[in-house]
Motif scaffolding. Sequence first.
Motif, PDB file in Angstrom:
ATOM      1  N   PRO A  67       2.376 -10.433  -3.154  1.00 27.16           N
ATOM      2  CA  PRO A  67       1.626 -10.204  -4.401  1.00 27.16           C
ATOM      3  C   PRO A  67       0.132 -10.534  -4.301  1.00 27.16           C
ATOM      4  N   GLY A  68      -0.246 -11.522  -3.516  1.00 24.87           N
ATOM      5  CA  GLY A  68      -1.659 -11.916  -3.435  1.00 24.87           C
ATOM      6  C   GLY A  68      -2.491 -11.122  -2.443  1.00 24.87           C
ATOM      7  N   THR A  69      -1.886 -10.170  -1.756  1.00 28.92           N
ATOM      8  CA  THR A  69      -2.618  -9.397  -0.740  1.00 28.92           C
ATOM      9  C   THR A  69      -2.947  -8.012  -1.278  1.00 28.92           C
ATOM     10  N   PRO A  70      -4.236  -7.663  -1.358  1.00 31.11           N
ATOM     11  CA  PRO A  70      -4.595  -6.332  -1.880  1.00 31.11           C
ATOM     12  C   PRO A  70      -4.091  -5.206  -0.982  1.00 31.11           C
ATOM     13  N   VAL A  71      -3.673  -4.104  -1.601  1.00 34.43           N
ATOM     14  CA  VAL A  71      -3.174  -2.976  -0.803  1.00 34.43           C
ATOM     15  C   VAL A  71      -4.275  -2.324   0.034  1.00 34.43           C
ATOM     16  N   GLU A  72      -5.527  -2.501  -0.381  1.00 30.33           N
ATOM     17  CA  GLU A  72      -6.641  -1.906   0.392  1.00 30.33           C
ATOM     18  C   GLU A  72      -6.658  -2.424   1.833  1.00 30.33           C
ATOM     19  N   THR A  73      -6.092  -3.622   2.048  1.00 33.23           N
ATOM     20  CA  THR A  73      -6.122  -4.191   3.402  1.00 33.23           C
ATOM     21  C   THR A  73      -5.312  -3.348   4.384  1.00 33.23           C
ATOM     22  N   LEU A  74      -4.473  -2.449   3.842  1.00 31.62           N
ATOM     23  CA  LEU A  74      -3.661  -1.593   4.728  1.00 31.62           C
ATOM     24  C   LEU A  74      -4.283  -0.232   4.956  1.00 31.62           C
ATOM     25  N   ARG A  75      -5.345   0.042   4.225  1.00 33.14           N
ATOM     26  CA  ARG A  75      -5.843   1.415   4.127  1.00 33.14           C
ATOM     27  C   ARG A  75      -6.108   2.082   5.478  1.00 33.14           C
ATOM     28  N   ASP A  76      -6.742   1.376   6.367  1.00 36.24           N
ATOM     29  CA  ASP A  76      -7.096   1.992   7.653  1.00 36.24           C
ATOM     30  C   ASP A  76      -5.867   2.313   8.505  1.00 36.24           C
ATOM     31  N   LEU A  77      -4.753   1.686   8.167  1.00 33.48           N
ATOM     32  CA  LEU A  77      -3.549   1.872   8.984  1.00 33.48           C
ATOM     33  C   LEU A  77      -2.538   2.834   8.368  1.00 33.48           C
ATOM     34  N   TRP A  78      -2.818   3.322   7.170  1.00 31.57           N
ATOM     35  CA  TRP A  78      -1.845   4.192   6.495  1.00 31.57           C
ATOM     36  C   TRP A  78      -1.325   5.327   7.355  1.00 31.57           C
ATOM     37  N   PRO A  79      -2.212   6.031   8.064  1.00 33.23           N
ATOM     38  CA  PRO A  79      -1.709   7.174   8.830  1.00 33.23           C
ATOM     39  C   PRO A  79      -0.685   6.778   9.895  1.00 33.23           C
ATOM     40  N   GLU A  80      -0.674   5.508  10.271  1.00 31.08           N
ATOM     41  CA  GLU A  80       0.228   5.066  11.335  1.00 31.08           C
ATOM     42  C   GLU A  80       1.565   4.539  10.805  1.00 31.08           C
ATOM     43  N   ALA A  95       0.773   2.062  -8.223  1.00 27.23           N
ATOM     44  CA  ALA A  95      -0.076   3.123  -8.787  1.00 27.23           C
ATOM     45  C   ALA A  95      -1.401   3.201  -8.033  1.00 27.23           C
ATOM     46  N   GLN A  96      -1.928   2.045  -7.668  1.00 27.80           N
ATOM     47  CA  GLN A  96      -3.203   2.008  -6.941  1.00 27.80           C
ATOM     48  C   GLN A  96      -3.088   2.670  -5.568  1.00 27.80           C
ATOM     49  N   LEU A  97      -1.970   2.425  -4.885  1.00 28.05           N
ATOM     50  CA  LEU A  97      -1.753   3.083  -3.586  1.00 28.05           C
ATOM     51  C   LEU A  97      -1.806   4.597  -3.747  1.00 28.05           C
ATOM     52  N   ARG A  98      -1.194   5.107  -4.801  1.00 34.01           N
ATOM     53  CA  ARG A  98      -1.202   6.562  -5.032  1.00 34.01           C
ATOM     54  C   ARG A  98      -2.609   7.038  -5.387  1.00 34.01           C
ATOM     55  N   GLN A  99      -3.305   6.253  -6.235  1.00 30.52           N
ATOM     56  CA  GLN A  99      -4.676   6.655  -6.616  1.00 30.52           C
ATOM     57  C   GLN A  99      -5.598   6.687  -5.402  1.00 30.52           C
ATOM     58  N   LEU A 100      -5.356   5.777  -4.474  1.00 37.34           N
ATOM     59  CA  LEU A 100      -6.213   5.719  -3.281  1.00 37.34           C
ATOM     60  C   LEU A 100      -5.860   6.820  -2.277  1.00 37.34           C
TER      61      LEU A 100
END
Length: 219
Positions: A114-127, A154-159
Amino acid sequence: MIRIHPSLLSADPLQIGQTLAQLSQADGVHLDIMDGHFVPPLTFGTWLAKAVVAATELPVEAHLMVSNPERHLETLAESGVRRLIIHQEATGHAHRLIEEIRRLGAAPAMAVNPGTPVETLRDLWPELDLVLVMSVDPGWGGQAFWPGAIAKVAQLRQLGYHGDIEVDGGIDDRTAPAVVAAGATVLVSGSYILGTTKTPASRIAALREASGRTPKGRP
Ligand code: DX5
Ligand code: ZN
């Protein structure tokens, strides 16, 4: 269609074989591996993972709530576990571990507390094969659902993340509608499905039905 993955954490440990036989309506089995360090409890290891894989036709995924997850990838993949979910908070070398998981023939996934923002995964999504959004702080089954997980999905989808999103913790027929409406595609559920006198099949059916329902405000 929503996929439902019962968590064996809520099963009677001496009846796991019988429990697996009752999960034919599920889409996968979720194995919560805890090391007493990343999270306080100790649960299952490779020894049980291998037995579970042998006892079910369903794909088995391992949720590694462990420090140093790199130590366990090879043995878990060799056990036949199909998806290895590592925690963003447990490694500074996620890219390397994702590559390692693929090399071992399993599907790589990452979880965020819960305390970790989803943006921290962004660069790795394609993998990634899947992102797991924790809707409790990990460690125990039966905890209350954290509503902030809905916004995170919802934020993951918006991003712009189009892959699978799994939600884990406090999922039941009241909380499922909102996470599914936000964009979740896989639901982990322990106590709702297995910590009850109702049959697992009836609980899985109730969760599927709830997943198609329009959410009525916050759960
Ligand atoms: C919690 C585990 C969950 C747990 C879910 O740390 O990762 O998979 O088994 O249990 P419920 O559905 O009871 O919250
Ligand atoms: Zn889990």
